[in-house]
Design an enzyme around this catalytic site. Structure first.
Site, PDB file in Angstrom:
ATOM      1  N   TRP A 366       0.820  -1.207   0.000  1.00 32.14           N
ATOM      2  CA  TRP A 366       0.000   0.000   0.000  1.00 32.14           C
ATOM      3  C   TRP A 366       0.855   1.258   0.000  1.00 32.14           C
ATOM      4  CZ3 TRP A 366      -1.389   3.215   4.586  1.00 32.14           C
ATOM      5  CH2 TRP A 366      -0.467   3.062   5.620  1.00 32.14           C
ATOM      6  N   ASP A 367       2.150   1.095   0.325  1.00 31.55           N
ATOM      7  CA  ASP A 367       3.061   2.237   0.377  1.00 31.55           C
ATOM      8  C   ASP A 367       2.977   3.068  -0.900  1.00 31.55           C
ATOM      9  OD1 ASP A 367       3.787   0.385   2.290  1.00 31.55           O
ATOM     10  OD2 ASP A 367       5.937   0.542   1.942  1.00 31.55           O
ATOM     11  N   GLU A 493       0.740  -2.174  12.735  1.00 32.48           N
ATOM     12  CA  GLU A 493       0.825  -3.630  12.813  1.00 32.48           C
ATOM     13  C   GLU A 493       1.093  -4.139  14.221  1.00 32.48           C
ATOM     14  OE1 GLU A 493       3.736  -4.519   9.866  1.00 32.48           O
ATOM     15  OE2 GLU A 493       2.345  -4.205   8.200  1.00 32.48           O
ATOM     16  N   LYS A 589       3.246   0.773  16.308  1.00 32.48           N
ATOM     17  CA  LYS A 589       4.404   0.685  15.425  1.00 32.48           C
ATOM     18  C   LYS A 589       4.508   1.943  14.580  1.00 32.48           C
ATOM     19  CE  LYS A 589       6.450  -2.167  11.758  1.00 32.48           C
ATOM     20  NZ  LYS A 589       6.197  -3.240  10.769  1.00 32.48           N
ATOM     21  N   GLN A 590       3.356   2.470  14.162  1.00 34.64           N
ATOM     22  CA  GLN A 590       3.347   3.635  13.277  1.00 34.64           C
ATOM     23  C   GLN A 590       2.038   4.391  13.410  1.00 34.64           C
ATOM     24  OE1 GLN A 590       3.591   0.735   9.998  1.00 34.64           O
ATOM     25  NE2 GLN A 590       2.266   2.132   8.865  1.00 34.64           N
TER      26      GLN A 590
END
Length: 788
Positions: A366-367, A493, A589-590
């Protein structure tokens, strides 16, 4: 420990180059990535190729991969069955040079001077070394290389040797099949790192060579893809090749000659790659090798092609920061990497490492839609369309995958090269259904920004409709009348397979809204679009009324807080804790909720954004390279200038300083795309996909200026931001129409040829949110203590 930013004597600050002025073998693997060359199709790692064997040297072609059967410890229906991994193609960038019987080597020979660079303005790599040979001669070597752009399969290499006295040189130019060379397993227990195939991958088809010319072809054992490489050598003397040797794993051309004092020996090596699918039975690779050979041009022409390409690229893609030379160099390096990953990729995806390494197996995620297509859409719209075309070509496979997971429409693979799901860990892979909305979002942005007259009918509507069908069948209308999406993983994640992930629901709502507005599709019923509209209108968005914050998912606020006394060496957490340990804690994580509020900026109030940032930023580990850029963008928007600059600086040096300790496996291309967004959407405050482009600038206090260009609806918009104003100018002919933008709510109409300057008041500085005490999870007194 920092690398580039910590040693400016070794890495002098040059706004148009990355320069290494002395050699440290400990950093060779990282430098192979930082000095890599590519054009989106072909990539060559920045190994020395002369004077050192390299750590992970090699050459890659986007989309050239091998497959294998995934072996699950415990199998289940719908698990990914076939893995895909980018493979090394035969590497033509190799030389050995012996002077008077001594093979020059950085490890074994005496080095008097050393300088290596990659030039952002020309795309040319150069390594110049002065050696003190054991014979007493002082020898200078220089290697330059560049990739082609007009013909994307080309590589040009130039080797020059001179000496202060007569020497005898033995020069070997090689093409090496590195894929089948013995190699230790790089993956260990780190899922970010690439693995290697156990069996032989490249089977030789046709191997021919004579008089300094090589024509070679191979086929992958399982995927049956073919690659050919043609090589021509030209030297500036009448010496003939001493020998030309052809073999499956290493083919060489050797020159043995005397180099007189004051003379310069030049060996120009022109290389051409060609790839294709499975060959016909009668074609044993000769035709593909002939195709590669027919494309060969001179090395000087390849250098000129690269220089011309970057001259044009920087005219529209450059971003200039006034008064910050070290940040300027870092920004240009990131923009250079974006060009190297995308410029000539064609109709294909963009690997997570571009073509600079084999990290993440060369997969598309998806980046590319969320982090790379904003940059492409506004700097190279044709390349953005080609990425979306590649997704459109995957629709048949995505429909089959949707049926396998019992949903309608199309479900795109979380990680893939050929369209099939290659993620063996479904909790952090297949469960990330949000990739569907990322594709829909990118398609809508491209159409909005370009007004491409054929895109909607040919590509855009299909992507919107098929993903909307997936969402409405994945989710359901609950007893509360709201539309819920359960059993998904969002961008973060560290929380997996949850109910009503806010990011997923917000982006699905966008997807459904846009699909419900599609007109003129006979295969879409009015009732179907009404259901999409209702699902969007009733989308469940978890909210914690006690804290006054949108919850990352339905249960996130009930989780136990993470122990922030965890030592720094235990990060990234995924390498030191079982996933189940991480999943039951409040730790990110993000950026997840914060990212949703950036992408769907119109749907949230300023207060909601600030409170979300205040709550989630402190519990975000930054273990993902996708996070710092987003955190910085939102920090700028909510009024935390210092925090925004810190996150931006962290992001811009992720690879240059190897802060995640895995730059060896390739450039973090999505993070580089995030740098573009950090500058344009963060500090310039640009937002799109509304009635017009909106700007709410937040220039860092220490910067003199920020300037960039955007390609919008066929015209080139130049933006110059200083502390007290923002100025727009519109390029275009007399037939170019006006463009309307908004600056902090004020509408500005731009006329081609005229500058429009808007005065800016200082942006307000936010006061951090104060949250009510969280519900206790530890240290609760024992109820009824002392009672029987």
């Amino acid at each position: 420990m920092a690398l580039i930013s910590s040693d400016r004597r070794r890495f002098p600050c040059d706004p148009w180059k990355l320069v290494e002025a002395s050699h440290n073998p400990d950093d060779d693997g990282t430098m192979e990535t930082l000095m890599a060359l590519g054009n989106g199709h072909l990539g060559i790692r920045g190994s020395y190729t002369l004077g050192g064997s390299g750590v992970l040297p090699g050459t890659f072609i986007n989309g050239f991969y091998e497959t294998w059967d995934i072996k699950h410890a415990e199998n289940a229906y719908g698990f990914a069955r076939t893995g895909q991994r980018i493979v090394y193609v035969p590497d033509a960038s190799n030389f050995t040079v012996s002077i008077d019987g001594e093979q020059l080597s950085l490890a074994e020979s005496a080095v008097l001077e050393y300088r290596r660079s990659i030039d952002f303005a020309t795309g040319i790599y150069e390594c110049a070394v002065t050696w003190a040979a054991r014979s007493g001669a002082t020898v200078k070597t220089r290697v330059r290389r560049a990739v082609g752009f007009e013909a994307r399969g080309l590589l040009g290499i130039d080797l020059v040797i001179s000496a202060d006295r007569e020497v005898y040189a033995d020069v070997v130019s090689a093409v090496v099949d590195r894929q089948d060379q013995p190699a230790s397993d790089q993956a260990l227990n780190d899922p970010r790192r690439p693995g290697r195939h156990a069996d032989r991958i490249l089977q030789p088809l046709s191997l021919e060579g004579a008089d300094g010319t090589l024509n070679l072809a191979w086929e992958t054992a399982a995927s049956h893809q073919r690659v050919a490489v043609a090589v021509e050598h030209q030297i500036n003397s009448d010496v003939q090749p001493f020998e030309t040797v052809v073999a499956p794993d290493e083919s060489t051309v050797r020159y043995v000659l005397a180099i007189e004092q004051g003379e310069t020996f030049r060996l120009a090596k022109s290389v051409s790659y060609a790839v294709a699918g499975e060959s016909a039975a009668e074609d044993r690779g000769e035709e593909l090798a002939a195709t590669a050979a027919a494309a060969l041009i001179s090395v000087d022409d390849i250098f000129a092609d690269s220089t011309a390409h970057y001259r044009q690229y920087w005219d529209t893609a450059d971003i200039v920061i006034g008064g910050e030379p070290e940040l300027q160099q870092a920004v240009r390096w990131n923009l250079f990497q974006l060009a190297q990953a995308t410029s000539r990729a064609g109709v294909s995806g963009i690997p997570a490492k571009g073509v600079t390494g084999s990290g993440y197996e060369g997969h598309y995620f998806w980046d590319q839609e969320i982090y790379l297509l904003p940059y492409l859409t506004y700097t190279n719209p044709q390349a953005a369309r080609q990425v979306l075309e590649s997704r459109h070509q995957m629709l048949p496979t995505a429909r089959r995958r949707a049926a396998e997971l019992s949903v309608d429409g199309a479900l795109f693979a979380w990680r893939t090269i050929n369209g099939l799901e290659a993620s063996a860990y479904y909790a952090a892979g297949t469960a990330q259904f949000h990739i569907a909305s990322a594709i829909a979002f990118a398609a809508n942005r491209y159409e909005w920004a370009t007004e491409d007259p054929t895109f909607q009918q040919e590509i855009g509507d299909d992507l919107l409709i098929e993903t909307a069908r997936m969402w409405v069948s994945l989710g359901f209308f609950g007893k509360d009348g709201m539309f819920h999406i359960h059993g998904v993983t969002g961008p973060d994640e560290y929380t997996a397979v949850v109910n009503d992930n806010l990011y997923t629901n917000v982006m699905a709502r966008f997807n459904l809204r846009k699909a419900a507005a599609v007109k003129g599709r006979p295969d879409v019923t009015e009732r179907e679009q009404q259901v999409w509209a209702q699902a969007a209108a009733r989308m469940a968005l978890p909210y914690d009324s006690h804290l006054g914050v949108f919850s990352q998912d339905a249960d996130f606020m009930t989780l136990e807080p993470w122990d922030w006394a965890t030592p720094r060496e235990k990060y990234p957490l995924l390498l030191h804790f079982h996933p189940l340990v991480i999943y039951r804690h409040q730790v990110l994580k993000q950026a997840d909720t914060v990212l949703a509020m950036f992408l769907q900026w119109q749907d949230f109030t300023a207060e909601e954004k600030q409170r979300a940032f205040d709550f989630y930023d402190p519990i975000t580990t930054g273990d993902s390279t996708l996070s710092a850029c987003v955190q910085g963008i939102m920090a700028a928007e909510v009024g935390y200038g210092h925090t925004a600059l810190k996150h931006f600086t962290d992001a811009v040096f992720i690879d240059l300083d190897n802060t995640h300790a895995n730059t060896i496996d390739g450039v973090h291309i999505a993070s580089a795309g995030g740098i573009w967004s950090s500058l344009v959407c963060g500090f310039a405050g640009m937002r799109d996909q509304a009635d017009m482009l909106h700007f709410d600038p937040r220039l860092p206090a220490g910067w003199d200026s920020l300037s960039f260009k955007l390609t919008v609806r066929g015209v080139l918009l130049s933006v110059v931001l200083v502390q007290d104003s923002i100025t727009f100018s519109l390029a275009g002919g007399h037939d170019a129409g006006p463009l309307t933008v908004a600056v902090r709510g004020t509408t500005v109409e731009l006329i081609p040829g005229d500058d429009a300057k808007v005065a800016l008041e200082p942006a307000p500085v936010a006061s951090p949110s104060i949250f009510p005490s969280a519900f206790p999870t530890t240290g609760i007194p024992i109820i009824g203590k002392g009672l029987s």
